[in-house]
Design a protein around this motif. Structure first.
Motif, PDB file in Angstrom:
ATOM      1  N   GLU A  93    -104.138  48.996 -84.124  1.00 17.02           N
ATOM      2  CA  GLU A  93    -103.182  48.183 -83.372  1.00 17.02           C
ATOM      3  C   GLU A  93    -102.157  47.549 -84.313  1.00 17.02           C
ATOM      4  O   GLU A  93    -100.962  47.554 -84.038  1.00 17.02           O
ATOM      5  N   LYS A  94    -102.605  47.048 -85.446  1.00 14.97           N
ATOM      6  CA  LYS A  94    -101.706  46.458 -86.437  1.00 14.97           C
ATOM      7  C   LYS A  94    -100.737  47.504 -86.974  1.00 14.97           C
ATOM      8  O   LYS A  94     -99.543  47.254 -87.131  1.00 14.97           O
ATOM      9  N   LYS A  95    -101.252  48.708 -87.220  1.00 15.16           N
ATOM     10  CA  LYS A  95    -100.418  49.810 -87.713  1.00 15.16           C
ATOM     11  C   LYS A  95     -99.331  50.162 -86.696  1.00 15.16           C
ATOM     12  O   LYS A  95     -98.170  50.365 -87.050  1.00 15.16           O
ATOM     13  N   VAL A  96     -99.700  50.196 -85.418  1.00 14.80           N
ATOM     14  CA  VAL A  96     -98.735  50.524 -84.365  1.00 14.80           C
ATOM     15  C   VAL A  96     -97.666  49.436 -84.266  1.00 14.80           C
ATOM     16  O   VAL A  96     -96.466  49.733 -84.157  1.00 14.80           O
ATOM     17  N   LEU A  97     -98.075  48.172 -84.308  1.00 15.95           N
ATOM     18  CA  LEU A  97     -97.106  47.072 -84.217  1.00 15.95           C
ATOM     19  C   LEU A  97     -96.152  47.083 -85.413  1.00 15.95           C
ATOM     20  O   LEU A  97     -94.948  46.828 -85.257  1.00 15.95           O
ATOM     21  N   ASP A  98     -96.663  47.396 -86.603  1.00 17.03           N
ATOM     22  CA  ASP A  98     -95.788  47.514 -87.778  1.00 17.03           C
ATOM     23  C   ASP A  98     -94.807  48.677 -87.616  1.00 17.03           C
ATOM     24  O   ASP A  98     -93.638  48.572 -87.985  1.00 17.03           O
ATOM     25  N   THR A  99     -95.283  49.765 -87.048  1.00 22.36           N
ATOM     26  CA  THR A  99     -94.414  50.916 -86.806  1.00 22.36           C
ATOM     27  C   THR A  99     -93.316  50.553 -85.818  1.00 22.36           C
ATOM     28  O   THR A  99     -92.152  50.914 -86.012  1.00 22.36           O
ATOM     29  N   ILE A 100     -93.656  49.828 -84.764  1.00 18.56           N
ATOM     30  CA  ILE A 100     -92.657  49.416 -83.774  1.00 18.56           C
ATOM     31  C   ILE A 100     -91.605  48.522 -84.425  1.00 18.56           C
ATOM     32  O   ILE A 100     -90.403  48.682 -84.194  1.00 18.56           O
ATOM     33  N   LYS A 101     -92.058  47.590 -85.266  1.00 16.81           N
ATOM     34  CA  LYS A 101     -91.103  46.711 -85.957  1.00 16.81           C
ATOM     35  C   LYS A 101     -90.145  47.511 -86.828  1.00 16.81           C
ATOM     36  O   LYS A 101     -88.940  47.257 -86.834  1.00 16.81           O
ATOM     37  N   SER A 102     -90.668  48.486 -87.560  1.00 17.49           N
ATOM     38  CA  SER A 102     -89.796  49.284 -88.418  1.00 17.49           C
ATOM     39  C   SER A 102     -88.854  50.165 -87.595  1.00 17.49           C
ATOM     40  O   SER A 102     -87.707  50.384 -87.981  1.00 17.49           O
ATOM     41  N   MET A 103     -89.324  50.638 -86.444  1.00 13.46           N
ATOM     42  CA  MET A 103     -88.463  51.442 -85.579  1.00 13.46           C
ATOM     43  C   MET A 103     -87.335  50.594 -85.008  1.00 13.46           C
ATOM     44  O   MET A 103     -86.201  51.062 -84.881  1.00 13.46           O
ATOM     45  N   ILE A 104     -87.626  49.344 -84.671  1.00 10.16           N
ATOM     46  CA  ILE A 104     -86.585  48.442 -84.179  1.00 10.16           C
ATOM     47  C   ILE A 104     -85.571  48.185 -85.292  1.00 10.16           C
ATOM     48  O   ILE A 104     -84.356  48.206 -85.064  1.00 10.16           O
ATOM     49  N   LYS A 105     -86.074  47.958 -86.494  1.00 10.51           N
ATOM     50  CA  LYS A 105     -85.202  47.685 -87.626  1.00 10.51           C
ATOM     51  C   LYS A 105     -84.284  48.875 -87.919  1.00 10.51           C
ATOM     52  O   LYS A 105     -83.113  48.708 -88.242  1.00 10.51           O
ATOM     53  N   ASN A 106     -84.826  50.083 -87.767  1.00 14.42           N
ATOM     54  CA  ASN A 106     -84.046  51.304 -88.020  1.00 14.42           C
ATOM     55  C   ASN A 106     -83.289  51.790 -86.786  1.00 14.42           C
ATOM     56  O   ASN A 106     -82.686  52.855 -86.808  1.00 14.42           O
ATOM     57  N   LYS A 107     -83.357  51.016 -85.704  1.00  9.52           N
ATOM     58  CA  LYS A 107     -82.655  51.311 -84.450  1.00  9.52           C
ATOM     59  C   LYS A 107     -83.008  52.689 -83.894  1.00  9.52           C
ATOM     60  O   LYS A 107     -82.151  53.456 -83.472  1.00  9.52           O
ATOM     61  N   LYS A 108     -84.290  52.988 -83.901  1.00  8.02           N
ATOM     62  CA  LYS A 108     -84.769  54.248 -83.331  1.00  8.02           C
ATOM     63  C   LYS A 108     -85.158  54.022 -81.875  1.00  8.02           C
ATOM     64  O   LYS A 108     -85.448  52.905 -81.457  1.00  8.02           O
ATOM     65  N   VAL A 109     -85.171  55.093 -81.109  1.00  6.91           N
ATOM     66  CA  VAL A 109     -85.568  55.025 -79.712  1.00  6.91           C
ATOM     67  C   VAL A 109     -87.068  54.777 -79.656  1.00  6.91           C
ATOM     68  O   VAL A 109     -87.850  55.436 -80.344  1.00  6.91           O
ATOM     69  N   ILE A 110     -87.447  53.810 -78.826  1.00  4.96           N
ATOM     70  CA  ILE A 110     -88.864  53.450 -78.734  1.00  4.96           C
ATOM     71  C   ILE A 110     -89.385  53.825 -77.357  1.00  4.96           C
ATOM     72  O   ILE A 110     -88.893  53.337 -76.344  1.00  4.96           O
ATOM     73  N   ASN A 111     -90.344  54.733 -77.368  1.00  2.00           N
ATOM     74  CA  ASN A 111     -91.096  55.085 -76.176  1.00  2.00           C
ATOM     75  C   ASN A 111     -92.491  55.509 -76.633  1.00  2.00           C
ATOM     76  O   ASN A 111     -92.778  55.519 -77.831  1.00  2.00           O
ATOM     77  N   TYR A 112     -93.345  55.839 -75.706  1.00  6.24           N
ATOM     78  CA  TYR A 112     -94.725  56.143 -76.072  1.00  6.24           C
ATOM     79  C   TYR A 112     -94.809  57.344 -77.009  1.00  6.24           C
ATOM     80  O   TYR A 112     -95.593  57.348 -77.955  1.00  6.24           O
ATOM     81  N   ASN A 113     -94.010  58.341 -76.744  1.00  2.73           N
ATOM     82  CA  ASN A 113     -94.070  59.562 -77.541  1.00  2.73           C
ATOM     83  C   ASN A 113     -93.630  59.311 -78.977  1.00  2.73           C
ATOM     84  O   ASN A 113     -94.302  59.717 -79.923  1.00  2.73           O
ATOM     85  N   THR A 114     -92.491  58.634 -79.156  1.00  3.96           N
ATOM     86  CA  THR A 114     -91.986  58.417 -80.514  1.00  3.96           C
ATOM     87  C   THR A 114     -92.887  57.459 -81.294  1.00  3.96           C
ATOM     88  O   THR A 114     -93.104  57.663 -82.487  1.00  3.96           O
ATOM     89  N   VAL A 115     -93.411  56.441 -80.633  1.00  2.00           N
ATOM     90  CA  VAL A 115     -94.307  55.506 -81.322  1.00  2.00           C
ATOM     91  C   VAL A 115     -95.589  56.224 -81.728  1.00  2.00           C
ATOM     92  O   VAL A 115     -96.093  56.027 -82.841  1.00  2.00           O
ATOM     93  N   ALA A 116     -96.118  57.063 -80.854  1.00  2.00           N
ATOM     94  CA  ALA A 116     -97.335  57.808 -81.182  1.00  2.00           C
ATOM     95  C   ALA A 116     -97.109  58.727 -82.375  1.00  2.00           C
ATOM     96  O   ALA A 116     -97.952  58.812 -83.278  1.00  2.00           O
TER      97      ALA A 116
END
Length: 127
Positions: free
Chosen positions: A23-46
């Protein structure tokens, strides 16, 4: 002979720790994706965090966060969905069509106001 009462507490602890770390790894990934302005959805986060989509769907806190960010990004896409290389002529056509649409909506708004005023008038006269 097998153990009739095996102790599974250590296994349960390790499973909870693994889930927490994931869960911590996923939340860190989401934060980095937001920072890099990537599209966030279930598929890309996974894919980015190398976890299964079922883990994302089952974990309610992650699920709420992804849904919230997806909705925010959808709103931003609707606003910034404008081509940068449009010519002046096409811009003029767009402006004219928007002016026409505004006029039509203003007229419709006035008709609705008048209809509402008439309904209020009928209502109060019937009291």
């Amino acid at each position: 002979m097998s153990n009739k009462n095996p102790s599974t507490t250590r296994i349960v602890e390790l499973a909870k720790q693994k889930s927490f770390n994931t869960e911590k790894k996923v939340l860190d990934t989401i934060k980095s994706m937001i920072k890099n302005k990537k599209v966030i959805n279930y598929n890309t986060v996974a894919k980015e965090s190398t976890v299964s989509k079922s883990f994302l769907y089952k974990n309610t806190s992650i699920r709420k966060k992804i849904d919230m960010i997806r909705n925010e990004q959808a709103d931003l896409k609707n606003v910034t969905n404008h081509k940068g290389n449009t010519s002046d002529k096409s811009k003029d056509v767009i402006i004219e069509s928007l002016k026409f649409k505004i006029e039509r909506l203003e007229k419709e708004k006035q008709e609705l106001k008048d209809a509402l005023a008439a309904k209020y008038n009928d209502f109060y006269n019937n009291l």
